[in-house]
Design a protein around this motif. Sequence first.
Motif, PDB file in Angstrom:
ATOM      1  N   ILE A 113       0.882  -1.166   0.000  1.00 55.52           N
ATOM      2  CA  ILE A 113       0.000   0.000   0.000  1.00 55.52           C
ATOM      3  C   ILE A 113       0.926   1.225   0.000  1.00 55.52           C
ATOM      4  N   THR A 114       1.135   1.734  -1.217  1.00 57.65           N
ATOM      5  CA  THR A 114       2.225   2.702  -1.418  1.00 57.65           C
ATOM      6  C   THR A 114       2.073   3.939  -0.530  1.00 57.65           C
ATOM      7  N   GLU A 115       0.824   4.377  -0.311  1.00 57.51           N
ATOM      8  CA  GLU A 115       0.663   5.607   0.473  1.00 57.51           C
ATOM      9  C   GLU A 115       1.166   5.440   1.914  1.00 57.51           C
ATOM     10  N   TRP A 116       1.271   4.209   2.384  1.00 56.20           N
ATOM     11  CA  TRP A 116       1.769   3.992   3.743  1.00 56.20           C
ATOM     12  C   TRP A 116       3.281   4.210   3.840  1.00 56.20           C
ATOM     13  N   ILE A 117       3.984   4.156   2.711  1.00 55.13           N
ATOM     14  CA  ILE A 117       5.450   4.353   2.765  1.00 55.13           C
ATOM     15  C   ILE A 117       5.915   5.563   1.967  1.00 55.13           C
ATOM     16  N   ALA A 118       5.013   6.165   1.192  1.00 62.44           N
ATOM     17  CA  ALA A 118       5.428   7.296   0.351  1.00 62.44           C
ATOM     18  C   ALA A 118       5.281   8.630   1.076  1.00 62.44           C
ATOM     19  N   ALA A 119       4.880   8.586   2.346  1.00 63.12           N
ATOM     20  CA  ALA A 119       4.709   9.833   3.095  1.00 63.12           C
ATOM     21  C   ALA A 119       6.052  10.546   3.220  1.00 63.12           C
ATOM     22  N   PRO A 120       6.099  11.836   2.878  1.00 63.09           N
ATOM     23  CA  PRO A 120       7.391  12.538   2.826  1.00 63.09           C
ATOM     24  C   PRO A 120       8.087  12.654   4.170  1.00 63.09           C
ATOM     25  N   GLN A 121       7.342  12.555   5.267  1.00 62.23           N
ATOM     26  CA  GLN A 121       7.994  12.731   6.572  1.00 62.23           C
ATOM     27  C   GLN A 121       8.751  11.485   7.015  1.00 62.23           C
ATOM     28  N   LEU A 122       8.620  10.370   6.287  1.00 60.85           N
ATOM     29  CA  LEU A 122       9.321   9.153   6.696  1.00 60.85           C
ATOM     30  C   LEU A 122      10.805   9.267   6.374  1.00 60.85           C
ATOM     31  N   ARG A 123      11.622   8.833   7.341  1.00 64.39           N
ATOM     32  CA  ARG A 123      13.086   8.924   7.187  1.00 64.39           C
ATOM     33  C   ARG A 123      13.658   7.549   6.883  1.00 64.39           C
ATOM     34  N   PHE A 124      13.425   7.066   5.664  1.00 69.45           N
ATOM     35  CA  PHE A 124      14.015   5.785   5.294  1.00 69.45           C
ATOM     36  C   PHE A 124      15.527   5.916   5.179  1.00 69.45           C
ATOM     37  N   VAL A 125      16.219   4.917   5.714  1.00 73.07           N
ATOM     38  CA  VAL A 125      17.670   4.821   5.572  1.00 73.07           C
ATOM     39  C   VAL A 125      17.936   3.597   4.695  1.00 73.07           C
ATOM     40  N   PRO A 126      18.198   3.805   3.398  1.00 73.78           N
ATOM     41  CA  PRO A 126      18.439   2.648   2.528  1.00 73.78           C
ATOM     42  C   PRO A 126      19.782   1.994   2.855  1.00 73.78           C
ATOM     43  N   VAL A 127      19.755   0.674   3.005  1.00 71.33           N
ATOM     44  CA  VAL A 127      20.943  -0.080   3.392  1.00 71.33           C
ATOM     45  C   VAL A 127      21.328  -0.984   2.221  1.00 71.33           C
ATOM     46  N   ASP A 128      22.632  -1.055   1.945  1.00 73.75           N
ATOM     47  CA  ASP A 128      23.133  -1.949   0.893  1.00 73.75           C
ATOM     48  C   ASP A 128      23.894  -3.088   1.552  1.00 73.75           C
ATOM     49  N   GLY A 129      23.241  -4.228   1.730  1.00 73.50           N
ATOM     50  CA  GLY A 129      23.926  -5.390   2.298  1.00 73.50           C
ATOM     51  C   GLY A 129      23.912  -5.392   3.815  1.00 73.50           C
ATOM     52  N   GLU A 130      24.954  -6.025   4.391  1.00 80.22           N
ATOM     53  CA  GLU A 130      24.978  -6.174   5.854  1.00 80.22           C
ATOM     54  C   GLU A 130      25.285  -4.838   6.523  1.00 80.22           C
ATOM     55  N   PHE A 131      24.751  -4.684   7.728  1.00 80.91           N
ATOM     56  CA  PHE A 131      24.903  -3.407   8.426  1.00 80.91           C
ATOM     57  C   PHE A 131      24.764  -3.643   9.924  1.00 80.91           C
ATOM     58  N   GLU A 132      25.680  -3.057  10.718  1.00 80.57           N
ATOM     59  CA  GLU A 132      25.571  -3.153  12.175  1.00 80.57           C
ATOM     60  C   GLU A 132      24.786  -1.962  12.714  1.00 80.57           C
ATOM     61  N   LEU A 133      23.614  -2.236  13.297  1.00 78.60           N
ATOM     62  CA  LEU A 133      22.769  -1.161  13.847  1.00 78.60           C
ATOM     63  C   LEU A 133      23.301  -0.686  15.185  1.00 78.60           C
ATOM     64  N   LEU A 134      23.593  -1.639  16.066  1.00 75.22           N
ATOM     65  CA  LEU A 134      24.157  -1.392  17.386  1.00 75.22           C
ATOM     66  C   LEU A 134      25.063  -2.583  17.672  1.00 75.22           C
ATOM     67  N   PRO A 135      25.982  -2.471  18.621  1.00 76.48           N
ATOM     68  CA  PRO A 135      26.823  -3.636  18.907  1.00 76.48           C
ATOM     69  C   PRO A 135      25.975  -4.877  19.199  1.00 76.48           C
ATOM     70  N   GLY A 136      26.198  -5.948  18.426  1.00 75.59           N
ATOM     71  CA  GLY A 136      25.439  -7.187  18.631  1.00 75.59           C
ATOM     72  C   GLY A 136      24.131  -7.251  17.864  1.00 75.59           C
ATOM     73  N   ILE A 137      23.804  -6.218  17.096  1.00 71.21           N
ATOM     74  CA  ILE A 137      22.561  -6.213  16.316  1.00 71.21           C
ATOM     75  C   ILE A 137      22.908  -5.868  14.873  1.00 71.21           C
ATOM     76  N   ARG A 138      22.636  -6.817  13.948  1.00 72.41           N
ATOM     77  CA  ARG A 138      23.029  -6.636  12.548  1.00 72.41           C
ATOM     78  C   ARG A 138      21.850  -6.875  11.617  1.00 72.41           C
ATOM     79  N   LEU A 139      21.872  -6.178  10.498  1.00 71.44           N
ATOM     80  CA  LEU A 139      20.960  -6.446   9.400  1.00 71.44           C
ATOM     81  C   LEU A 139      21.675  -7.354   8.399  1.00 71.44           C
TER      82      LEU A 139
END
Length: 207
Positions: A113-139
């Motif tokens: 449902i595109t309108e749920w994610i196309a809202a301009p106030q959303l701060r998406f952080v696009p990630v390319d591959g693996e990523f450490e969010l916090l120590p011990g927590i990874r995408l």
Amino acid sequence: MTEATHSTITPILVAQLLVEDGRMPVYVHLIEHPDGRIIVDTGMTELHPAVADMDPLLTPLSEQDLDLSSIDMVVNTHLHFDHCGGDRLFADRPIHVQRQELDDALNLEDYTITEWIAAPQLRFVPVDGEFELLPGIRLVPTPGHTRGSQVVTVETAEGLVVIAGDTAVFHGELDDPRTEGQRIVRALEPVAVWLAHAEEPWRPPAT
Ligand SMILES: [Zn+2]
């Protein structure tokens, strides 16, 4: 002396969808880490005509015993409607999603449902591959359910736990992995895997 940065994970039921003749639960997961609180997926917050046939029963994050202002960041495992419908509750927080997933969700037809994610106030952080969010927590990217799907790996006191979204919908899919994403999750050798549509986590078969 360094303290182990162990996190805890709490499932929160936010919706139940009508699928064939049964109800499929929709869970999101709260990670509490010494340095921050993370919500993995946001479920649904309101009804929408596009999914009326699933007769959603909603208990959204905005109506639960959870202080939304205490959440520091959001992760979307993927952007199907039942995983991103509450993103707008966190409009000023970073929302981590794989870049491939964000591109697909914004550009492919009937993806979400595109309108749920196309809202301009959303701060998406696009990630390319693996990523450490916090120590011990990874995408970790886990293509399969969608090509931009990701999971979150979390170091807990129990061992490595995965929050897997829809990388598997049913436990049996992890018993007998078929997709690249399912094989990646098994290769992590987690002690438990939380799925978005199962009440209990999957655990590896005893050896
Ligand atoms: Zn999905």
